[in-house]
Design a protein around this motif. Structure first.
Motif, PDB file in Angstrom:
ATOM      1  N   GLU A   1       2.928   6.416  -5.320  1.00 30.86           N
ATOM      2  CA  GLU A   1       3.060   6.948  -3.966  1.00 30.86           C
ATOM      3  C   GLU A   1       4.465   6.736  -3.406  1.00 30.86           C
ATOM      4  OE1 GLU A   1       0.694   8.647  -2.515  1.00 30.86           O
ATOM      5  OE2 GLU A   1      -0.761   8.306  -4.130  1.00 30.86           O
ATOM      6  N   GLY A   2       5.356   6.184  -4.226  1.00 32.95           N
ATOM      7  CA  GLY A   2       6.722   5.946  -3.780  1.00 32.95           C
ATOM      8  C   GLY A   2       6.855   4.809  -2.790  1.00 32.95           C
ATOM      9  N   ILE A   3       5.885   3.895  -2.788  1.00 38.93           N
ATOM     10  CA  ILE A   3       5.877   2.785  -1.834  1.00 38.93           C
ATOM     11  C   ILE A   3       6.522   1.547  -2.469  1.00 38.93           C
ATOM     12  CG2 ILE A   3       4.412   1.188  -0.523  1.00 38.93           C
ATOM     13  CD1 ILE A   3       2.377   3.523  -0.311  1.00 38.93           C
ATOM     14  N   GLU A   4       7.549   1.048  -1.836  1.00 40.99           N
ATOM     15  CA  GLU A   4       8.203  -0.179  -2.303  1.00 40.99           C
ATOM     16  C   GLU A   4       7.401  -1.391  -1.845  1.00 40.99           C
ATOM     17  OE1 GLU A   4      12.259  -2.728  -1.267  1.00 40.99           O
ATOM     18  OE2 GLU A   4      12.326  -0.542  -1.138  1.00 40.99           O
ATOM     19  N   PHE A   5       7.228  -2.355  -2.728  1.00 40.63           N
ATOM     20  CA  PHE A   5       6.584  -3.607  -2.323  1.00 40.63           C
ATOM     21  C   PHE A   5       7.342  -4.772  -2.925  1.00 40.63           C
ATOM     22  CE2 PHE A   5       4.482  -1.973  -6.052  1.00 40.63           C
ATOM     23  CZ  PHE A   5       4.233  -3.057  -6.867  1.00 40.63           C
ATOM     24  N   ILE A   6       7.185  -5.910  -2.297  1.00 37.77           N
ATOM     25  CA  ILE A   6       7.984  -7.085  -2.662  1.00 37.77           C
ATOM     26  C   ILE A   6       7.068  -8.272  -2.880  1.00 37.77           C
ATOM     27  CG2 ILE A   6       9.854  -8.628  -1.955  1.00 37.77           C
ATOM     28  CD1 ILE A   6      10.549  -6.163   0.054  1.00 37.77           C
ATOM     29  N   TYR A   7       7.083  -8.784  -4.093  1.00 38.05           N
ATOM     30  CA  TYR A   7       6.387 -10.034  -4.398  1.00 38.05           C
ATOM     31  C   TYR A   7       7.184 -11.188  -3.799  1.00 38.05           C
ATOM     32  CZ  TYR A   7       3.846  -7.505  -8.135  1.00 38.05           C
ATOM     33  OH  TYR A   7       3.069  -6.644  -8.855  1.00 38.05           O
ATOM     34  N   TYR A   8       6.459 -12.231  -3.401  1.00 41.11           N
ATOM     35  CA  TYR A   8       7.130 -13.378  -2.765  1.00 41.11           C
ATOM     36  C   TYR A   8       6.247 -14.608  -2.950  1.00 41.11           C
ATOM     37  CZ  TYR A   8       7.774 -16.174   1.626  1.00 41.11           C
ATOM     38  OH  TYR A   8       7.895 -17.164   2.564  1.00 41.11           O
ATOM     39  N   ASP A   9       6.784 -15.596  -3.628  1.00 33.80           N
ATOM     40  CA  ASP A   9       6.099 -16.883  -3.746  1.00 33.80           C
ATOM     41  C   ASP A   9       6.578 -17.791  -2.617  1.00 33.80           C
ATOM     42  OD1 ASP A   9       4.524 -16.368  -5.958  1.00 33.80           O
ATOM     43  OD2 ASP A   9       5.993 -17.086  -7.403  1.00 33.80           O
ATOM     44  N   GLN A  10       5.665 -18.139  -1.733  1.00 39.75           N
ATOM     45  CA  GLN A  10       6.018 -19.014  -0.617  1.00 39.75           C
ATOM     46  C   GLN A  10       6.444 -20.394  -1.143  1.00 39.75           C
ATOM     47  OE1 GLN A  10       2.239 -18.772   1.523  1.00 39.75           O
ATOM     48  NE2 GLN A  10       2.257 -16.605   0.987  1.00 39.75           N
ATOM     49  N   LEU A  11       7.155 -21.126  -0.325  1.00 37.95           N
ATOM     50  CA  LEU A  11       7.617 -22.451  -0.737  1.00 37.95           C
ATOM     51  C   LEU A  11       6.432 -23.303  -1.187  1.00 37.95           C
ATOM     52  CD1 LEU A  11      10.300 -24.052  -0.867  1.00 37.95           C
ATOM     53  CD2 LEU A  11       9.658 -25.087   1.324  1.00 37.95           C
TER      54      LEU A  11
ATOM     55  N   GLY B   1      10.423  -1.133  -6.916  1.00 35.83           N
ATOM     56  CA  GLY B   1      10.688   0.193  -6.381  1.00 35.83           C
ATOM     57  C   GLY B   1      11.718   0.165  -5.273  1.00 35.83           C
ATOM     58  N   ASN B   2      12.008   1.349  -4.748  1.00 32.48           N
ATOM     59  CA  ASN B   2      13.015   1.482  -3.698  1.00 32.48           C
ATOM     60  C   ASN B   2      12.598   2.600  -2.750  1.00 32.48           C
ATOM     61  OD1 ASN B   2      15.409   1.333  -2.219  1.00 32.48           O
ATOM     62  ND2 ASN B   2      16.415   2.832  -3.530  1.00 32.48           N
ATOM     63  N   SER B   3      12.249   2.243  -1.530  1.00 30.87           N
ATOM     64  CA  SER B   3      11.865   3.237  -0.525  1.00 30.87           C
ATOM     65  C   SER B   3      12.541   2.878   0.793  1.00 30.87           C
ATOM     66  CB  SER B   3      10.346   3.246  -0.325  1.00 30.87           C
ATOM     67  OG  SER B   3       9.993   4.018   0.805  1.00 30.87           O
ATOM     68  N   PRO B   4      13.301   3.800   1.352  1.00 27.97           N
ATOM     69  CA  PRO B   4      14.007   3.468   2.598  1.00 27.97           C
ATOM     70  C   PRO B   4      13.100   3.307   3.809  1.00 27.97           C
ATOM     71  CG  PRO B   4      14.317   5.782   2.035  1.00 27.97           C
ATOM     72  CD  PRO B   4      13.613   5.153   0.869  1.00 27.97           C
ATOM     73  N   LYS B   5      11.881   3.894   3.757  1.00 25.33           N
ATOM     74  CA  LYS B   5      11.018   3.904   4.937  1.00 25.33           C
ATOM     75  C   LYS B   5       9.804   2.988   4.850  1.00 25.33           C
ATOM     76  CE  LYS B   5      12.251   8.592   6.347  1.00 25.33           C
ATOM     77  NZ  LYS B   5      11.753   9.966   6.659  1.00 25.33           N
ATOM     78  N   ILE B   6       9.403   2.606   3.631  1.00 20.62           N
ATOM     79  CA  ILE B   6       8.202   1.769   3.477  1.00 20.62           C
ATOM     80  C   ILE B   6       8.509   0.626   2.516  1.00 20.62           C
ATOM     81  CG2 ILE B   6       5.743   1.690   2.936  1.00 20.62           C
ATOM     82  CD1 ILE B   6       5.634   4.711   3.214  1.00 20.62           C
TER      83      ILE B   6
END
Length: 341
Positions: A99-109, A68-73
């Protein structure tokens, strides 16, 4: 013949109009709802970005995926374990996009799709804090949009990051993690162990006294007597596929080094970790999430929400350590409310 030709032209015209309308509709959706806009990179990758991380042992790459893409969240997700993967967060896709909320998956090293240096010296909390900061910079997250959600071990990492870099953050979510590992171990011994079947507990303690953690019997006992009661309250054979997929990829070197052999208490490098006295220094809006059946003491987590300067507590009455699965409606309603207020 003319009738057939006319029919052909009519069909062609209708098809062209349909395709044109479909393309226009897609364009209108993207224009009216920026959540669906493409990234500004020349090649679209489905939101995936490999980020180079500088470490004392050289440069490695970690995997991220923007949804997704949200400038504020913008919510960066820190998975637990340590050593699990982003995949068990996939249930977030059923709640946050609406809800229009952007989230980012991230696999730690050392996790999932990211590089694995296969070096226990790299399994170090301060180094992971600096890794998160490098990820933040690469993703252009800042104090106007950046929320950090850490679950379990990810909660430890999130607290440590906030204590050093909260000026870069808009908010913090500590999900199912106590601020004191010593208290966590005590809760496992003094409360959860006493709820366990005495015969099973006696056999578990016998295995632990011999440090025979590779014994298959150890997990055979823990799964029904502890994991299915306090990690995710379903029979393990019915655990959601994203959870099973993530846990199957657990980096055991990272997990055992930091946590110890199991979730039944803590005995790794984090055994003496304690940031409870420092919570007063976290001033950004903070949501602490606890659950009735968690491996973590829900009363301790409620107290954490009072120790930070601007805290809120969310209690999941039917949930366990992975309350975003076994108490979903309460968990996501509270999380979304916090993010949008």
């Amino acid at each position: 013949m003319m009738k057939k030709y006319s029919l052909f032209l009519l069909t062609l015209l209708v098809s062209s109009l349909f395709i044109s309308c479909k393309e226009t509709s897609k364009k209108q959706i993207a224009e009216t709802n920026p959540y669906f806009q493409k990234s500004d990179t020349p090649i679209q990758t489905g939101g995936i970005q490999m980020i180079p991380i500088e470490t004392p042992k050289g440069t490695f790459k970690v995997w991220t995926k923007r949804f997704g893409n949200s400038p504020k969240i913008k919510v960066l997700l820190l998975n637990g374990g340590p050593g699990a993967t982003h995949e068990y967060f996939e249930c977030f896709e059923s709640f946050l996009p609406a809800e229009g909320i952007e989230f980012i998956y991230y696999d730690q090293l050392g996790c999932g799709n990211s590089d694995d240096p296969k070096d226990v010296a790299m399994w170090d909390l301060p180094r992971y804090v600096e890794e998160v900061e490098q990820v933040r910079k690469a993703l252009n997250l800042d104090k106007d949009n950046f929320y950090l959600l850490g679950h379990s071990w990810g909660g430890i990492l999130a607290m440590e990051y906030a204590l050093k870099y909260q000026s870069n953050m808009k908010g913090l979510i500590i999900s199912n993690m106590m601020s004191d590992a010593i208290a966590y171990g005590k809760y496992a011994d003094d409360v959860l162990a006493k709820q366990m079947d005495p015969t099973a507990l006696k056999e578990l303690r016998s295995i632990e006294s011999k440090s025979d953690f590779s014994n298959p019997r150890y997990m055979e006992l823990l799964m029904p007597h502890f994991y299915e009661k306090h990690i995710l309250r379903l029979p393990s054979k019915d655990w959601p596929e994203p959870v099973q997929r993530s846990f199957a990829k657990m980096n055991q070197s990272l997990y055992v080094t930091m946590q110890g052999p199991s979730e039944f208490g803590i005995s790794g490098k984090l055994e003496k970790w304690n940031r409870e006295p420092d919570l007063k220094n976290i001033t950004i809006p903070t949501l602490v999430i606890g659950a009735r059946y968690d491996t973590m003491d829900p009363k301790h987590m409620e107290q954490m929400s009072k120790l930070v300067k601007n805290g809120t507590y969310l209690f999941c009455p039917s949930g366990s350590h992975m309350a975003f699965y076994d108490d979903q409606e309460i968990y996501f309603k509270g999380l979304i409310s916090f993010l949008k207020k």
